[in-house]
Enzyme design. Sequence first.
Site, PDB file in Angstrom:
ATOM      1  N   ASP A 207       0.818  -1.216   0.000  1.00 12.52           N
ATOM      2  CA  ASP A 207       0.000   0.000   0.000  1.00 12.52           C
ATOM      3  C   ASP A 207       0.856   1.273   0.000  1.00 12.52           C
ATOM      4  O   ASP A 207       2.034   1.241   0.354  1.00 12.52           O
ATOM      5  CB  ASP A 207      -0.884   0.026   1.255  1.00 12.52           C
ATOM      6  CG  ASP A 207      -2.052  -0.938   1.132  1.00 12.52           C
ATOM      7  OD1 ASP A 207      -2.072  -1.723   0.169  1.00 12.52           O
ATOM      8  OD2 ASP A 207      -2.931  -0.912   2.022  1.00 12.52           O
ATOM      9  N   ASP A 208       0.215   2.366  -0.360  1.00 13.73           N
ATOM     10  CA  ASP A 208       0.734   3.741  -0.205  1.00 13.73           C
ATOM     11  C   ASP A 208       1.779   4.142  -1.247  1.00 13.73           C
ATOM     12  O   ASP A 208       2.328   5.226  -1.163  1.00 13.73           O
ATOM     13  CB  ASP A 208       1.287   4.005   1.212  1.00 13.73           C
ATOM     14  CG  ASP A 208       0.220   3.890   2.283  1.00 13.73           C
ATOM     15  OD1 ASP A 208      -0.940   3.609   1.930  1.00 13.73           O
ATOM     16  OD2 ASP A 208       0.540   4.067   3.465  1.00 13.73           O
ATOM     17  N   HIS A 259      -5.715   2.830  -4.195  1.00 19.85           N
ATOM     18  CA  HIS A 259      -5.758   3.056  -2.749  1.00 19.85           C
ATOM     19  C   HIS A 259      -6.383   4.434  -2.503  1.00 19.85           C
ATOM     20  O   HIS A 259      -6.048   5.113  -1.556  1.00 19.85           O
ATOM     21  CB  HIS A 259      -4.331   2.964  -2.192  1.00 19.85           C
ATOM     22  CG  HIS A 259      -4.248   2.769  -0.719  1.00 19.85           C
ATOM     23  ND1 HIS A 259      -5.161   2.041   0.004  1.00 19.85           N
ATOM     24  CD2 HIS A 259      -3.331   3.205   0.193  1.00 19.85           C
ATOM     25  CE1 HIS A 259      -4.803   2.042   1.278  1.00 19.85           C
ATOM     26  NE2 HIS A 259      -3.697   2.752   1.418  1.00 19.85           N
ATOM     27  N   HIS A 263      -6.061   9.246  -0.010  1.00 20.12           N
ATOM     28  CA  HIS A 263      -5.832   8.474   1.220  1.00 20.12           C
ATOM     29  C   HIS A 263      -6.607   9.030   2.416  1.00 20.12           C
ATOM     30  O   HIS A 263      -6.078   9.136   3.526  1.00 20.12           O
ATOM     31  CB  HIS A 263      -4.320   8.408   1.526  1.00 20.12           C
ATOM     32  CG  HIS A 263      -3.955   7.179   2.322  1.00 20.12           C
ATOM     33  ND1 HIS A 263      -3.998   7.155   3.691  1.00 20.12           N
ATOM     34  CD2 HIS A 263      -3.543   5.948   1.941  1.00 20.12           C
ATOM     35  CE1 HIS A 263      -3.605   5.963   4.124  1.00 20.12           C
ATOM     36  NE2 HIS A 263      -3.334   5.205   3.073  1.00 20.12           N
ATOM     37  N   HIS A 350       3.798  -2.289   3.113  1.00 21.67           N
ATOM     38  CA  HIS A 350       3.862  -0.970   2.467  1.00 21.67           C
ATOM     39  C   HIS A 350       5.206  -0.841   1.741  1.00 21.67           C
ATOM     40  O   HIS A 350       6.252  -1.068   2.370  1.00 21.67           O
ATOM     41  CB  HIS A 350       3.725   0.139   3.516  1.00 21.67           C
ATOM     42  CG  HIS A 350       2.401   0.138   4.205  1.00 21.67           C
ATOM     43  ND1 HIS A 350       2.109  -0.732   5.239  1.00 21.67           N
ATOM     44  CD2 HIS A 350       1.278   0.871   3.993  1.00 21.67           C
ATOM     45  CE1 HIS A 350       0.865  -0.524   5.636  1.00 21.67           C
ATOM     46  NE2 HIS A 350       0.331   0.442   4.900  1.00 21.67           N
TER      47      HIS A 350
HETATM   48 ZN    ZN Z   1      -2.631   3.263   3.123  1.00 18.31          ZN
END
Ligand code: ZN
Length: 398
Positions: A207-208, A259, A263, A350
């Site tokens: 993620d991210d 995602h 965010h 991540h």
């Molecule tokens: Zn995230």
Amino acid sequence: MHKYITRIKKLIYGEIAIIFIIILIIFITIFYNYKNNIKYVNYQKNYDNIINEIISKNNYNSTNTSYTIINQKYINIIDKTNLMPLNTLIKINNQNININDLLLKDKIEDFNNLLAKETLKKYPEFISTVILNENNRSYEITEDKITVYFSNENIIPTFNERISIDLTCSDIKNIINYNCNEVKYLEDLNQASSVPHLNKIVAITFDDGPNLKYTNEVVDILEKNKANGTFFVIGNKLTYQYKSILLNCLAKNNEIGSHTYSHKVLTKLSLDKLKNEQEFTNNNYFELTKNKITLTRPPYGKINNLVKNNINTPIIMWNVDPLDWKYKDAQKIFDNVINNVKDGSIILLHDAYKTSVEALRLILPKLYTMGYQVTTVSDLAAKKGVTLENNKVYYSFN
Ligand code: ZN
């Protein structure tokens, strides 16, 4: 008159001599063949003796021992009791030989190159680089292929599976000095997917990202471990400087999902803003990759019915969360994943922290030795027979 008689006699003697020579040649030919036949028959009879002698001399387990006689030239005996089989290769006259003796002159380099190529194709780097440096090998030679077995002794983490590479007749026919049979195999014997122990499967997600520092590195680590993953990227990061990272990620058979754009906690957004979070991400992503977003992961895993009903892709959560963003400790992240993973899990990491990347380097080899194939969310779902549906939430595929 007497003169003529002498001449006739000479002619007759000459013919007799020729006939005699012919008969002699026939005799010699018959004798030679007979002698060879005897030799051949004796060898046939002696195979058992030779083989039994070798089996007892080398303490082979006779029930797990098999042998092949190759073109009446070589005998290959193999005992597959242990992970690393025992092997003896001899010439028909009972003289020990090695694999080089089965190759045409100056073909050992070709043989080694082929073996290296097939090994890298089948096994992840933590296995392939180690075994290619091993001199301890054994060979199972049949009429269709040569199977090369390697010791697993020096592999870290411990890998308790038989390690073997098949070199099929069509691969080796131009470098061996005997005739083999070309058999059409239904699948490539050395594909990673044909590794028999990989009987469990998990998805790994990041993620991210995308992240200028770490995403390419993560993609590289996945590739070296014969793994794939799903990257949930943040829409407002999808600018041209990330284009090559995204394309590289896709080119290596990974998957990219949304995602969201900024965010935010989706449950706190109005319907309009919620829709923007998807639309803006879709547009940026399409601009850079010409692909469409097919999966969404809500930030912090926060959803409610409004969110659920308005995210028009499958919604992908997770069931293994090592809290890598919190601990920032590779060993701890590794332990959390390994202690909680199950067949069908979705793992959350991540691609944003050095320690997560370090942890990934440990996690993937370990999962491989535990029998896990590591793949994308979509591939995991497909292999578990699940058809992903829009507006539906998935935590795992157990
Ligand atoms: Zn995230």
